[in-house]
Design a protein around this motif. Sequence first.
Motif, PDB file in Angstrom:
ATOM      1  N   THR A 125       0.965  -1.009  -0.107  1.00  0.00           N
ATOM      2  CA  THR A 125       0.104   0.137   0.006  1.00  0.00           C
ATOM      3  C   THR A 125       0.912   1.328   0.018  1.00  0.00           C
ATOM      4  O   THR A 125       2.079   1.131   0.077  1.00  0.00           O
ATOM      5  CB  THR A 125      -1.128   0.055   1.197  1.00  0.00           C
ATOM      6  N   GLY A 126       0.121   2.460  -0.086  1.00  0.00           N
ATOM      7  CA  GLY A 126       1.001   3.741   0.149  1.00  0.00           C
ATOM      8  C   GLY A 126       2.159   3.998  -0.770  1.00  0.00           C
ATOM      9  O   GLY A 126       2.271   3.601  -1.915  1.00  0.00           O
ATOM     10  N   TYR A 127       3.229   4.279  -0.144  1.00  0.00           N
ATOM     11  CA  TYR A 127       4.406   4.852  -0.823  1.00  0.00           C
ATOM     12  C   TYR A 127       5.104   3.562  -1.244  1.00  0.00           C
ATOM     13  O   TYR A 127       5.940   3.576  -2.398  1.00  0.00           O
ATOM     14  CB  TYR A 127       5.352   5.630   0.008  1.00  0.00           C
ATOM     15  N   GLY A 128       5.306   2.557  -0.464  1.00  0.00           N
ATOM     16  CA  GLY A 128       5.717   1.030  -0.876  1.00  0.00           C
ATOM     17  C   GLY A 128       5.356   0.675  -2.216  1.00  0.00           C
ATOM     18  O   GLY A 128       5.892   0.299  -3.034  1.00  0.00           O
ATOM     19  N   PHE A 187       5.374  -7.667   2.967  1.00  0.00           N
ATOM     20  CA  PHE A 187       4.156  -7.104   3.436  1.00  0.00           C
ATOM     21  C   PHE A 187       3.663  -7.881   4.336  1.00  0.00           C
ATOM     22  O   PHE A 187       3.980  -9.037   4.482  1.00  0.00           O
ATOM     23  CB  PHE A 187       3.448  -6.481   2.457  1.00  0.00           C
ATOM     24  N   PHE A 188       2.763  -7.323   5.043  1.00  0.00           N
ATOM     25  CA  PHE A 188       1.854  -8.009   6.186  1.00  0.00           C
ATOM     26  C   PHE A 188       0.419  -7.677   5.823  1.00  0.00           C
ATOM     27  O   PHE A 188      -0.034  -6.631   6.228  1.00  0.00           O
ATOM     28  CB  PHE A 188       2.319  -7.681   7.567  1.00  0.00           C
ATOM     29  N   PHE A 222       9.889  -7.614  10.353  1.00  0.00           N
ATOM     30  CA  PHE A 222      10.491  -7.233  11.657  1.00  0.00           C
ATOM     31  C   PHE A 222      11.393  -8.608  12.098  1.00  0.00           C
ATOM     32  O   PHE A 222      12.312  -8.601  12.810  1.00  0.00           O
ATOM     33  CB  PHE A 222       9.874  -6.916  12.775  1.00  0.00           C
ATOM     34  N   SER A 254       9.993   0.754   3.348  1.00  0.00           N
ATOM     35  CA  SER A 254       8.679   1.589   3.442  1.00  0.00           C
ATOM     36  C   SER A 254       7.522   1.103   4.354  1.00  0.00           C
ATOM     37  O   SER A 254       6.453   0.946   4.321  1.00  0.00           O
ATOM     38  CB  SER A 254       7.889   1.695   1.973  1.00  0.00           C
ATOM     39  N   LEU A 255       8.033   0.701   5.477  1.00  0.00           N
ATOM     40  CA  LEU A 255       7.137   0.156   6.691  1.00  0.00           C
ATOM     41  C   LEU A 255       6.606   1.156   7.288  1.00  0.00           C
ATOM     42  O   LEU A 255       7.156   2.312   7.764  1.00  0.00           O
ATOM     43  CB  LEU A 255       8.074  -0.895   7.527  1.00  0.00           C
ATOM     44  N   ALA A 313       4.464   0.852  10.779  1.00  0.00           N
ATOM     45  CA  ALA A 313       3.613  -0.374  11.654  1.00  0.00           C
ATOM     46  C   ALA A 313       3.427   0.286  13.075  1.00  0.00           C
ATOM     47  O   ALA A 313       3.958   1.033  13.466  1.00  0.00           O
ATOM     48  CB  ALA A 313       4.557  -1.500  11.752  1.00  0.00           C
ATOM     49  N   TYR A 361      11.901   6.096   3.902  1.00  0.00           N
ATOM     50  CA  TYR A 361      10.906   7.470   3.661  1.00  0.00           C
ATOM     51  C   TYR A 361      10.652   8.049   5.139  1.00  0.00           C
ATOM     52  O   TYR A 361      10.402   7.728   6.119  1.00  0.00           O
ATOM     53  CB  TYR A 361       9.552   7.166   3.052  1.00  0.00           C
ATOM     54  N   TYR A 384       4.231  15.822  15.344  1.00  0.00           N
ATOM     55  CA  TYR A 384       4.726  14.899  14.475  1.00  0.00           C
ATOM     56  C   TYR A 384       6.364  15.037  14.482  1.00  0.00           C
ATOM     57  O   TYR A 384       7.037  14.161  15.213  1.00  0.00           O
ATOM     58  CB  TYR A 384       4.330  15.098  12.853  1.00  0.00           C
ATOM     59  N   ASN A 396       8.957  12.717   1.855  1.00  0.00           N
ATOM     60  CA  ASN A 396       7.925  12.697   0.930  1.00  0.00           C
ATOM     61  C   ASN A 396       6.885  13.720   1.377  1.00  0.00           C
ATOM     62  O   ASN A 396       6.986  14.042   2.614  1.00  0.00           O
ATOM     63  CB  ASN A 396       7.459  11.237   0.817  1.00  0.00           C
ATOM     64  N   ALA A 445       2.898  14.860   2.332  1.00  0.00           N
ATOM     65  CA  ALA A 445       2.121  14.297   3.247  1.00  0.00           C
ATOM     66  C   ALA A 445       0.913  13.917   2.062  1.00  0.00           C
ATOM     67  O   ALA A 445       0.338  14.509   1.389  1.00  0.00           O
ATOM     68  CB  ALA A 445       1.295  15.537   4.066  1.00  0.00           C
ATOM     69  N   LEU A 446       0.564  12.714   2.446  1.00  0.00           N
ATOM     70  CA  LEU A 446      -0.666  12.045   1.552  1.00  0.00           C
ATOM     71  C   LEU A 446      -1.564  11.241   2.244  1.00  0.00           C
ATOM     72  O   LEU A 446      -1.094  10.829   3.455  1.00  0.00           O
ATOM     73  CB  LEU A 446      -0.086  11.228   0.551  1.00  0.00           C
ATOM     74  N   GLN A 499      -3.214   4.584   4.826  1.00  0.00           N
ATOM     75  CA  GLN A 499      -3.717   4.137   6.176  1.00  0.00           C
ATOM     76  C   GLN A 499      -2.693   4.655   7.444  1.00  0.00           C
ATOM     77  O   GLN A 499      -3.509   4.918   8.361  1.00  0.00           O
ATOM     78  CB  GLN A 499      -3.609   2.684   5.902  1.00  0.00           C
TER      79      GLN A 499
HETATM   80  P1  NAD Z   1       1.324   2.367   4.587  1.00  0.00           P
HETATM   81  O1  NAD Z   1       0.542   2.006   5.946  1.00  0.00           O
HETATM   82  O2  NAD Z   1       0.308   2.602   3.382  1.00  0.00           O
HETATM   83  O3  NAD Z   1       2.252   0.947   4.300  1.00  0.00           O
HETATM   84  C1  NAD Z   1       2.832   0.367   5.163  1.00  0.00           C
HETATM   85  C2  NAD Z   1       3.276  -0.935   4.494  1.00  0.00           C
HETATM   86  O4  NAD Z   1       4.049  -1.613   5.528  1.00  0.00           O
HETATM   87  C3  NAD Z   1       2.112  -1.931   3.872  1.00  0.00           C
HETATM   88  O5  NAD Z   1       2.824  -2.476   2.726  1.00  0.00           O
HETATM   89  C4  NAD Z   1       2.043  -2.910   5.116  1.00  0.00           C
HETATM   90  O6  NAD Z   1       1.801  -4.113   4.696  1.00  0.00           O
HETATM   91  C5  NAD Z   1       3.539  -2.708   5.484  1.00  0.00           C
HETATM   92  N1  NAD Z   1       3.799  -3.445   6.996  1.00  0.00           N
HETATM   93  C6  NAD Z   1       3.344  -2.864   8.088  1.00  0.00           C
HETATM   94  N2  NAD Z   1       3.778  -3.590   9.021  1.00  0.00           N
HETATM   95  C7  NAD Z   1       4.385  -4.632   8.764  1.00  0.00           C
HETATM   96  C8  NAD Z   1       5.320  -5.814   8.939  1.00  0.00           C
HETATM   97  N3  NAD Z   1       5.125  -6.146  10.423  1.00  0.00           N
HETATM   98  N4  NAD Z   1       5.636  -6.703   8.083  1.00  0.00           N
HETATM   99  C9  NAD Z   1       5.744  -6.475   6.971  1.00  0.00           C
HETATM  100  N5  NAD Z   1       5.070  -5.344   6.423  1.00  0.00           N
HETATM  101  C10 NAD Z   1       4.428  -4.681   7.247  1.00  0.00           C
HETATM  102  O7  NAD Z   1       2.031   3.607   4.837  1.00  0.00           O
HETATM  103  P2  NAD Z   1       2.497   4.817   4.076  1.00  0.00           P
HETATM  104  O8  NAD Z   1       2.165   6.105   4.646  1.00  0.00           O
HETATM  105  O9  NAD Z   1       2.961   4.375   2.495  1.00  0.00           O
HETATM  106  O10 NAD Z   1       4.111   4.824   4.902  1.00  0.00           O
HETATM  107  C11 NAD Z   1       5.223   4.299   4.190  1.00  0.00           C
HETATM  108  C12 NAD Z   1       6.532   5.059   4.932  1.00  0.00           C
HETATM  109  O11 NAD Z   1       6.432   6.479   4.384  1.00  0.00           O
HETATM  110  C13 NAD Z   1       6.540   5.274   6.256  1.00  0.00           C
HETATM  111  O12 NAD Z   1       7.855   5.384   6.724  1.00  0.00           O
HETATM  112  C14 NAD Z   1       6.085   6.585   6.526  1.00  0.00           C
HETATM  113  O13 NAD Z   1       6.430   7.519   7.602  1.00  0.00           O
HETATM  114  C15 NAD Z   1       6.675   7.577   5.248  1.00  0.00           C
HETATM  115  N6  NAD Z   1       5.873   8.606   4.748  1.00  0.00           N
HETATM  116  C16 NAD Z   1       4.474   8.816   4.826  1.00  0.00           C
HETATM  117  C17 NAD Z   1       3.936   9.724   4.476  1.00  0.00           C
HETATM  118  C18 NAD Z   1       2.335   9.904   4.187  1.00  0.00           C
HETATM  119  O14 NAD Z   1       1.925  11.206   4.421  1.00  0.00           O
HETATM  120  N7  NAD Z   1       1.498   8.994   4.317  1.00  0.00           N
HETATM  121  C19 NAD Z   1       4.851  11.086   4.119  1.00  0.00           C
HETATM  122  C20 NAD Z   1       6.008  10.882   4.177  1.00  0.00           C
HETATM  123  C21 NAD Z   1       6.728   9.712   4.731  1.00  0.00           C
END
Ligand code: NAD
Length: 396
Positions: free
Chosen positions: A50-53, A72-73, A112, A137-138, A140, A222, A234, A269, A271-272, A275
Amino acid sequence: MIIKPKFRGFICTTAHPEGCAQQVRNQIDYVKSQPAINGPKKVLVIGASTGYGLASRITAAFGAGADTIGVFFERPSSGNRTATAGWYNTAAFEEAAREAGLFAKSINGDAFSNEIKQQTIEMIKREWGKVDLVVYSLAAPKRVHPETGEVFSSVLKPIGQTFSNKTVDFHTEEVSHISIEPATEEEIRHTIAVMGGEDWKMWIDALQEADVLNEGAKTVAYSYIGPVVTHPVYREGTVGRAKNHLEATAHELDKQLKKIGGEAYVSVNKALVTQSSSAIPVVPLYISLLYKVMKEKGLHEGCIEQMYRLFNERLYTGGEVQVDEEGRIRIDDWEMREDVQAEVSARWSKVDSDNLKELSDIEGYRRDFFQLFGFETDGVDYEADTEANVTIQSLA
Ligand code: NAD
């Protein structure tokens, strides 16, 4: 079954397979409409569903033609419970990758843990030999330490003093005041253990020891900085401490990877709506205002536009990677532009429940949130009987 969104707190407990698949196809189409990236060919994405990953995986595959392994989880469907969105996203991604002749395999489990690291290394050895890029890009809420067994829980809290500010409930569109008590030392330690760089380093150490990192391999994780208004909760709060640790780890890993001509970066990155970010108090109101201002200025980007720009204009330009004075890649550059921030800040002081719709893009926020789970997506028939039991081919 007919799948509708169902909520528990700020989490949607159902996901729509067709909608998730459509969202993934839209991201793939965006990347395919852009110039090809002369980038990595074997890419490991940790947090790939999901998300950035997910957007990183799509960019690597469809922008640079890379083979990918995603960790992923996520939860498959069972009985009348749908799978999680990341499960459906991955099923759709793998299908599209395979159709395009790209290798795509997935590992579902706790990133982890030592077991999942070893399983990933074995897959790399068996299938590829070596990796060119590791995306970390975890996001959690919890981490079990693989050596000590200690269970860490991350919290989103200020440090030192209570923080009070505006927040929004995007379901009711009500702007209210929220006060968040400061974190204890123990909570700070826990949050750093979950969201800091220790696990990233454990991954890179394990990959390097197993000799599966290619000459010149890169790794990127990220981070986020954001505006002054969210700093107490934050960047200067518990998660900010974890991000400081992540950024310090990037410097350490960069030195470590020099041995193989490699590099480690943190990318800051934008802010978007994801989840993870929807769980942070105050941030959804900021994002709603930011969306409105950036859309008005023609600067708005989603995860996929951000990740395409990260690969194409930062990591794989063929020249040196452009970084700030602290060595970080900045693709939050448009978000942090002075004119954007000045406008968001002016609106922040005025916004309340009555003018929320006019000053902010709360509707865009809400729609993006529903789309994370495959709802409210154009081209999907939500009244149709839908099969919730979807297979991720590589996990079958
Ligand atoms: P997200 O919740 O969309 O994605 C999280 C991912 O981590 C998913 O693929 C999930 O399955 C995986 N995950 C979670 N726990 C796990 C585990 N124990 N084992 C394996 N996989 C696991 O989150 P996101 O917003 O895309 O965040 C990713 C990174 O980007 C983070 O470091 C976040 O801080 C950073 N970030 C996010 C934003 C934002 O606004 N969303 C902005 C800048 C940076």
